[in-house]
Design a protein around this motif. Structure first.
Motif, PDB file in Angstrom:
ATOM      1  N   HIS A 282      81.728  47.403 -20.086  1.00 51.47           N
ATOM      2  CA  HIS A 282      82.617  46.591 -19.066  1.00 51.47           C
ATOM      3  C   HIS A 282      83.747  47.294 -18.948  1.00 51.47           C
ATOM      4  CE1 HIS A 282      79.986  43.072 -19.912  1.00 51.47           C
ATOM      5  NE2 HIS A 282      79.906  43.568 -21.186  1.00 51.47           N
ATOM      6  N   ASN A 283      83.789  48.534 -18.459  1.00 54.23           N
ATOM      7  CA  ASN A 283      84.866  49.425 -17.905  1.00 54.23           C
ATOM      8  C   ASN A 283      84.692  49.510 -16.488  1.00 54.23           C
ATOM      9  OD1 ASN A 283      86.204  50.317 -20.538  1.00 54.23           O
ATOM     10  ND2 ASN A 283      84.179  50.858 -20.849  1.00 54.23           N
ATOM     11  N   GLU A 284      85.796  49.580 -15.707  1.00 56.02           N
ATOM     12  CA  GLU A 284      85.872  50.206 -14.224  1.00 56.02           C
ATOM     13  C   GLU A 284      86.306  51.664 -14.357  1.00 56.02           C
ATOM     14  OE1 GLU A 284      87.019  47.482 -10.591  1.00 56.02           O
ATOM     15  OE2 GLU A 284      88.235  47.100 -12.412  1.00 56.02           O
ATOM     16  N   LEU A 285      85.305  52.541 -13.512  1.00 55.36           N
ATOM     17  CA  LEU A 285      85.697  54.045 -13.584  1.00 55.36           C
ATOM     18  C   LEU A 285      85.828  54.343 -12.109  1.00 55.36           C
ATOM     19  CD1 LEU A 285      83.664  53.787 -16.255  1.00 55.36           C
ATOM     20  CD2 LEU A 285      84.462  55.795 -16.466  1.00 55.36           C
ATOM     21  N   LEU A 286      87.064  54.486 -11.516  1.00 58.52           N
ATOM     22  CA  LEU A 286      87.170  54.483 -10.214  1.00 58.52           C
ATOM     23  C   LEU A 286      87.740  56.059  -9.724  1.00 58.52           C
ATOM     24  CD1 LEU A 286      89.138  51.020  -9.677  1.00 58.52           C
ATOM     25  CD2 LEU A 286      86.587  51.575  -9.560  1.00 58.52           C
ATOM     26  N   GLN A 315      81.398  49.695 -14.160  1.00 57.86           N
ATOM     27  CA  GLN A 315      81.333  49.983 -12.500  1.00 57.86           C
ATOM     28  C   GLN A 315      82.062  51.115 -12.494  1.00 57.86           C
ATOM     29  OE1 GLN A 315      82.959  46.478 -10.178  1.00 57.86           O
ATOM     30  NE2 GLN A 315      82.652  45.189 -11.836  1.00 57.86           N
ATOM     31  N   LEU A 316      81.150  52.099 -11.714  1.00 57.96           N
ATOM     32  CA  LEU A 316      81.506  53.207 -11.456  1.00 57.96           C
ATOM     33  C   LEU A 316      81.495  53.689  -9.783  1.00 57.96           C
ATOM     34  CD1 LEU A 316      79.482  53.392 -13.982  1.00 57.96           C
ATOM     35  CD2 LEU A 316      80.557  55.605 -14.242  1.00 57.96           C
ATOM     36  N   GLY A 417      72.506  48.221 -17.245  1.00 61.06           N
ATOM     37  CA  GLY A 417      73.432  47.351 -16.227  1.00 61.06           C
ATOM     38  C   GLY A 417      74.640  48.040 -15.953  1.00 61.06           C
ATOM     39  N   ASN A 418      74.519  49.095 -15.466  1.00 62.04           N
ATOM     40  CA  ASN A 418      75.982  49.757 -14.809  1.00 62.04           C
ATOM     41  C   ASN A 418      75.811  49.542 -13.307  1.00 62.04           C
ATOM     42  OD1 ASN A 418      77.227  50.900 -17.267  1.00 62.04           O
ATOM     43  ND2 ASN A 418      75.103  51.942 -17.412  1.00 62.04           N
ATOM     44  N   ALA A 438      67.404  54.073 -19.447  1.00 63.05           N
ATOM     45  CA  ALA A 438      68.308  53.693 -18.382  1.00 63.05           C
ATOM     46  C   ALA A 438      67.630  52.305 -17.677  1.00 63.05           C
ATOM     47  CB  ALA A 438      68.433  54.738 -17.156  1.00 63.05           C
ATOM     48  N   ALA A 439      68.471  51.225 -18.015  1.00 62.47           N
ATOM     49  CA  ALA A 439      67.714  50.084 -17.600  1.00 62.47           C
ATOM     50  C   ALA A 439      68.581  49.170 -16.848  1.00 62.47           C
ATOM     51  CB  ALA A 439      67.197  49.267 -18.963  1.00 62.47           C
ATOM     52  N   GLY A 440      68.202  48.284 -15.581  1.00 60.36           N
ATOM     53  CA  GLY A 440      68.967  47.519 -15.186  1.00 60.36           C
ATOM     54  C   GLY A 440      70.164  47.918 -14.381  1.00 60.36           C
ATOM     55  N   ASN A 441      70.134  49.234 -14.041  1.00 60.68           N
ATOM     56  CA  ASN A 441      71.398  49.950 -13.410  1.00 60.68           C
ATOM     57  C   ASN A 441      71.028  49.640 -11.708  1.00 60.68           C
ATOM     58  OD1 ASN A 441      72.793  51.375 -15.525  1.00 60.68           O
ATOM     59  ND2 ASN A 441      70.722  51.851 -15.925  1.00 60.68           N
TER      60      ASN A 441
END
Length: 816
Positions: A282-286, A315-316, A417-418, A438-441
Motif C-alpha cells: 500500500h505504498n505509492e512510488l512516484l 502503485q508505481l 496486486g500492484n 506475480a498475481a493480479g498486477n
C-alpha cells in the motif's frame, strides 16, 4: 503470514508453544493477518495455517515464530523549548537539540511542540531515542541551504523512533543513515513523517555552475533519503520527497514498509536489498524527475540472498530514466559453476576451485542446473576450499553428470496486486528467481512482465515462477534503454550467453489467466547467442492457459530454445496470428537467406540518385529500401546524385525482421564510394547494427584508417582490425570489405588491397537492420559515449552474399 492458497474458506492460525492459540485470520490467498491476544506469553512457537478447506489433515507444515513483548518507550520526556530552542525557523536551535540528545543518551523522548526548528549540522541519535512532534502539520525541523552538503543529516545506530514530524532539507547528502551490517542494527520505527528533500530550491538558474554541481554531485548510487537495515524496521504512513534515491533497505530481517508516498528525484530509485522477511504494501512510488530510474528487490549490496518479500497493492508510476524498471530483481556474480567430486548428504566437494573471494556466500543457493537431480536448490551454510555444506541433503541424489552453480538467492517473492503506469518493464525477474509469484498486477504503458534465467557473471536460473491474472491494459509502451518501440509483452525467456550451454535456465513457468490488451502479447523463447542452433532447450516446461489476448498482431509466440509447452484454452480476439511458431518461421527465413548465398548479383544496392516515397530504394528489389532519420539531402555525386551525411542524419534499411535476416550471410562483400569531409575520430559508414549488440559487419573510418568490425558466435570481436592511414579528406574513394567466415577479412581502397586479417571463429548473426552513417557507440571520438556519425558524401553502395574477387573489386573501383 505470507504464502500460497492461505484463504479459501475461513482461515485460522494455530500457534503452539508456551500457550496454544487457535486464532481466526483474515486476508487473501497470499497473505493473512492475525491479532495476538494481549495475554499471549512471549516465547518460541510453531505456527500452522488452515485455509478453511478440508479437515484436520489440511493444516500446513509448521514454521517457527517468536513472540516478544512490544517495545514500550522508556526514559524521560524532554521538551526542546524548555532546553532553549526558539522554534521560529530563524534562530539556530542546534545547540538546544544537541543538549537534549546528550541528556537522553540512555534513552527517552525529545518532544518538539508546534514550531519550526532550524538545525545547521549533523545530529547524532543515541539508541533508545524517540523524536516526536506535536503533529507533522505543526512541528518541523529544517536545515538551511549551504554551498557544500552535509554527508548525513541524522545518524543513528539502532533502536530509534521518529514520529509526527516534518523535515525540510535543502543541499543534503543522506537524510537518515542507521549503522548497517551490524548484528545489533535495526529496531528503527518511522511513523507519520513528512520529509521534503529538495536540493534545487530557489532561483538556481542565476548560478548555472552551482546548478550543475548539484545535478552532477550524486550519481545513480549516491544520495539516499533513508538508509536502513537490520531487524524490525518500520516505515509507515510517511510522505517522502527525495532529490534522488528514496529508500535503501539492506539486510533487513523483518521489515514493514506500509502506506507511504515516496517521490524519487534525479537518478532516483528504491532498493529492498539482501533482505529476508519484508512486507512492502500500500505504498505509492512516484517518479518526481524525468530521470527517475525505478527500483526493485535485489542483492546489489553484496548480500547472498533476498527472499520472503511480500510486495503488494503498491502503485508505481512515472519512471522514465535509465532502464526505468519499476520492479526488477538483480544481483550478479557466482563463485562456482561445474561438477562435483563427491556428495555425502549435505556435504559436497567441488570438482574444481571456487572463487569465494568474489563475495559473501553464507545463505546463497546451490542450484543443480543439469544432469541427475536437476531442478533442486539448497542453501549454502558453510564453505572452505572445495568443501561446501548445505542446509539439507538432496531429495534426488546427484552423480557425476550433475552440473551445479552457486549463486545469489532470490526466492519466494510474492508480487501481488500492484499497479504500474508509464514505466519500463513493470515486473522483471532478472537472473536468479525461484518460486516467485506475480498475481493480479496491472500495467498501463509499460513494457510488461518478464522472467528469465541468464548468464549474469554466473549462471542464474529462473525456476517454478507463476504469472497469474495479471493485465497489460495498454500495450503501446515506449521501451527502455535497451528495448524501444516494441509492444508490451509477458515474456518467459532465457539468456545463456553462449551457444553451447548445456542446461535449461528457465524451467516450470505457469502463465495463467492473464489479459494482454492493445498490442500486448505472450512470448516464450530463448535469447539465442549469435549463431546458436538452440539445440538445448534453455526454456523448458511452460504452461500457458486461460489467457486473453485482444487487439494484437501476435497472441502467443513460441521461439527456438523452448520445449515442453502446453498451450490451452487461450482466447484471442482481433489477433492477426493467434499462435506464432517462431521455429518454423526461422527455418523459412534461413532457407530464403541461403538461397541468396553465392549469387553473382548483389543482395542489395543503392545508387542514392533519388528518394522514392521518402526512401532510398534498393535497386535489386529485395526490399532493403533505406529510410532516412532526419532530413537527407541529395547532392551531385559520382554519376547522378549522392547522399549528404551531416553528422545528424542517417539511414536504416531492413526494419522488418525477415529482411534483416537476409544480410546474415557467412560470406559477404560490402562496397561503397565515400567522400569524407574530414578525418577526425570514428565515422561509421555501413553496418548491420543499430543497438549495442554483436555485429557481423561494420565498415568505418577512424581518422585516416579504414576499420572493419565483426563479432563471432561467442560474442568476441575477433574480426576487428584497422588498415594503415590511407584515407584522404575531400576526395572520392572506393572502399570494400570482403568477409569469409572463419577464414579471412580483406579491406580494399580504390581496388587495391590495404589490409587483411585471418580469423578462425564463426561470424555471428544478429536481428538488426542495416544502418548507413551511424553506430551506437564511440562517437565523436573513440571511447566517447553516444553514437558515432559520418560526415561527408556517400554513393553507389552494394552488398553481395559472396566474397568478390580482386578483379571484380578493381572493376567496381573504376569511377563511373
Amino acid at each position: 503470514v505470507q504464502g500460497r492458497c492461505l484463504a479459501m474458506g475461513k482461515p485460522r492460525v494455530l500457534l503452539s508453544g508456551p500457550r496454544k492459540l487457535d486464532l481466526p485470520a483474515e486476508g487473501e490467498a497470499w497473505s493473512l493477518k492475525v491479532t495476538l491476544p494481549a495475554e499471549a506469553p512471549p516465547g518460541d512457537y510453531t505456527l500452522r495455517v488452515h485455509n478453511g478447506c478440508g479437515g484436520p489433515a489440511s493444516w500446513s507444515e509448521p514454521l517457527t515464530a517468536r513472540v516478544v513483548p512490544r517495545r514500550a518507550a522508556g526514559g524521560p520526556v524532554l521538551n526542546v523549548r524548555e532546553l532553549g530552542a526558539v522554534g521560529d525557523g530563524r534562530e539556530d536551535d542546534t545547540a538546544a537539540i544537541r543538549d537534549g540528545l546528550n541528556r537522553l543518551a540512555g534513552g527517552g523522548t525529545l518532544f518538539f511542540p508546534r514550531g519550526r526548528y532550524l538545525v545547521s549540522d549533523t545530529l547524532q541519535l543515541p539508541p533508545g531515542l524517540t523524536l516526536r512532534g506535536e503533529s507533522r502539520e505543526l512541528s518541523m525541523i529544517l536545515w538551511p541551504d549551504r554551498p557544500e552538503p552535509l554527508s548525513d543529516l541524522l545518524v543513528g545506530t539502532r533502536d530509534l523512533t521518529l514520529e509526527d514530524l516534518t523535515f525540510g532539507l535543502s543541499n543534503y547528502g543522506n537524510f537518515l543513515t542507521v549503522s548497517l551490517g551490524r548484528p545489533e542494527s535495526g529496531d528503527v520505527r518511522l511513523r507519520r513523517l513528512r520529509v521534503l528533500g529538495d536540493r534545487y530550491r530557489g532561483h538556481m538558474y542565476q548560478d548555472p555552475e552551482e546548478m550543475s554541481r548539484r545535478f552532477t554531485r550524486f550519481n545513480v548510487h549516491g544520495g539516499k533519503l533513508l538508509a536502513l537495515g537490520g531487524r524490525n524496521v518500520e516505515v509507515t504512513d510517511c510522505d517522502l520527497l527525495s532529490s534522488s534515491a528514496c529508500l535503501y533497505l539492506t539486510a533487513a530481517r523483518g521489515a514493514l514498509i506500509r502506506g507511504n508516498r515516496m517521490r524519487m528525484g534525479r537518478f532516483g530509485w528504491y532498493w529492498l536489498s539482501g533482505s529476508d522477511g519484508v512486507i512492502f504494501e500500500h505504498n505509492e512510488l512516484l517518479g518526481a524527475d524525468l530521470s527517475t530510474w525505478g527500483g526493485g528487490i535485489n542483492t546489489l549490496d553484496g548480500s547472498p540472498a533476498s527472499q520472503h518479500v511480500y510486495f503488494a497493492h503498491n502503485q508505481l508510476r512515472w519512471f522514465y530514466g535509465g532502464d526505468h524498471e519499476a520492479l526488477t530483481t538483480d544481483g550478479s556474480g557466482s563463485p562456482y559453476y561445474g561438477k562435483l567430486a563427491q556428495v555425502d548428504g549435505a556435504q559436497l566437494t567441488l570438482a574444481e576451485d571456487a572463487e569465494w573471494a568474489k563475495g559473501e556466500w553464507h545463505g546463497a543457493s546451490l542450484f543443480v542446473l543439469g544432469g541427475k537431480g536437476m531442478g533442486q536448490e539448497r542453501a549454502v551454510t558453510a564453505y572452505e576450499g572445495r568443501g561446501v555444506t548445505l542446509d539439507r541433503p538432496f531429495d534426488v541424489p546427484l552423480d557425476d553428470t550433475s552440473l551445479v552453480s552457486i549463486n545469489r538467492r532470490q526466492r519466494r517473492l510474492l508480487l501481488i496486486g500492484n499497479e504500474f503506469e508509464e514505466v519500463g518493464v513493470a515486473i522483471q525477474l532478472y537472473g536468479t528467481s525461484t518460486e516467485c509469484i506475480a498475481a493480479g498486477n496491472r500495467v498501463r504503458r509499460g513494457t510488461g512482465f518478464v522472467n528469465h534465467g541468464m548468464n549474469y557473471y554466473g549462471y542464474q536460473p529462473s525456476w517454478f515462477c507463476q504469472w497469474l491474472d495479471n493485465e497489460i491494459s495498454e500495450g503501446n509502451s515506449y521501451g527502455n534503454a535497451y528495448v524501444s518501440n516494441v509492444p508490451s509483452v509477458l515474456e518467459v525467456t532465457a539468456l545463456p550467453g553462449r551457444g553451447d550451454f548445456p542446461c535449461p535456465l528457465t524451467v516450470g513457468t505457469i502463465v495463467r489467466g492473464n489479459r494482454l490488451l492493445s498490442n500486448a502479447s505472450i512470448s516464450l523463447g530463448a535469447g539465442n547467442p549469435p549463431g546458436s542452433s538452440a539445440h538445448c532447450p534453455w526454456v523448458r516446461d511452460v504452461v500457458v492457459e486461460g489467457n486473453e489476448i485482444r487487439d494484437s498482431e501476435v497472441g502467443v509466440a513460441v521461439a527456438e530454445g523452448v520445449t515442453g509447452v502446453l498451450l490451452r484454452d487461450n482466447r484471442c480476439v482481433r489477433v492477426a496470428r493467434p499462435e506464432l511458431d517462431v521455429v518454423k518461421l526461422a527455418a523459412e527465413r534461413r532457407a530464403r537467406r541461403a538461397s541468396f548465398a553465392g549469387q553473382a548479383e548483389p543482395l542489395a544496392r543503392w545508387s542514392f540518385d533519388e528518394l522514392a516515397a521518402g526512401k532510398v530504394p534498393d535497386l535489386t528489389g529485395h526490399g532493403l529500401d533505406a529510410a532516412p532519420a532526419g532530413t537527407l539531402a541529395l547532392e551531385p555525386g559520382l554519376a547522378g546524385r549522392a547522399a549528404r551525411f551531416d553528422g545528424g542524419v542517417y539511414l536504416v534499411a531492413g526494419s522488418r525482421e525477415e529482411r534483416q535476416d537476409l544480410l546474415n550471410q557467412p560470406n559477404v562483400t560490402v562496397a561503397v564510394w565515400v567522400k569524407p569531409d574530414a578525418l577526425t575520430g570514428r565515422q561509421p559508414l555501413l553496418g548491420k547494427r543499430f543497438g549495442e549488440t554483436g555485429v557481423p559487419f561494420i565498415l568505418s573510418l577512424f581518422d585516416a584508417t579504414v576499420v572493419f568490425e565483426g563479432s563471432d558466435t561467442d560474442g568476441h570481436y575477433t574480426y576487428n582490425f584497422n588498415s594503415p592511414a590511407v584515407m584522404a579528406a575531400g576526395e572520392w574513394q572506393h572502399l570494400a570489405a570482403v568477409v569469409e567466415s572463419g577464414k579471412l577479412v580483406r579491406l580494399y581502397r580504390n581496388g587495391e588491397l590495404i589490409a587483411e586479417h585471418t580469423v578462425t571463429t564463426t561470424l555471428c548473426d544478429n536481428q538488426e537492420p542495416l544502418v548507413f552513417g551511424r553506430d551506437p557507440w564511440a562517437g565523436p571520438t573513440d571511447g566517447a559515449k553516444g553514437p558515432a556519425m559520418y560526415r561527408g558524401l556517400m554513393d553507389e553502395a552494394a552488398i553481395w552474399a559472396r566474397a568478390l574477387t580482386e578483379q571484380e573489386l578493381k572493376e567496381l573501383a573504376r569511377r563511373p
